[in-house]
Scaffold this motif. Sequence first.
Motif, mmCIF file in Angstrom:
data_model
loop_
_atom_site.group_PDB
_atom_site.id
_atom_site.type_symbol
_atom_site.label_atom_id
_atom_site.label_comp_id
_atom_site.label_asym_id
_atom_site.label_seq_id
_atom_site.Cartn_x
_atom_site.Cartn_y
_atom_site.Cartn_z
ATOM 1 N N THR A 1 -18.004 29.513 -11.045
ATOM 2 C CA THR A 1 -17.961 28.445 -12.044
ATOM 3 C C THR A 1 -16.956 28.822 -13.100
ATOM 4 O O THR A 1 -16.711 29.983 -13.375
ATOM 5 N N GLY B 1 -22.927 25.427 -7.559
ATOM 6 C CA GLY B 1 -22.340 25.108 -6.261
ATOM 7 C C GLY B 1 -22.784 26.119 -5.220
ATOM 8 O O GLY B 1 -22.385 27.277 -5.267
ATOM 9 N N TYR C 1 -22.893 26.871 -1.094
ATOM 10 C CA TYR C 1 -22.280 26.467 0.160
ATOM 11 C C TYR C 1 -22.955 27.218 1.302
ATOM 12 O O TYR C 1 -22.984 28.443 1.304
#
Length: 133
Positions: A132, A108, A110
Amino acid sequence: MDNPDASEDESYIARRYADGIPITVISDTLTPEETGPWRGQTTIVPRARAMDAVADLRKRDGETLVFGSRTLWTDLLAHGLVDVLYLMIGPKIVAGDHRTFKGVPPTGLYLLDARRLEDSEIVLLTYTVAATS
């Protein structure tokens, strides 16, 4: 040491090296003799110990910066050892045929910031890496 043509960021980095900032190099081939004027502040770590060495640096220093090694930062991402990722993307990366994050499990990322570097074709993207579980 002062270069009137250097950017503020380049001058800052040069001062840090001149002040003796510790340098850790992940390499199976580099020798101390090849580290030039930074020999006294450079530690060479074999690739097999890279993840442990970086994890130790993060615990000890809290902040570690990796320059330029796609192979190393791909491994660091895969091992959860990256908090912020700064990508400098230029025309050769965009038009090339290399996958930048080959072998990294889904991560992920961002977007924190995107900007074009002054007088260049380079775009700097700043991502934070999601924790995570």
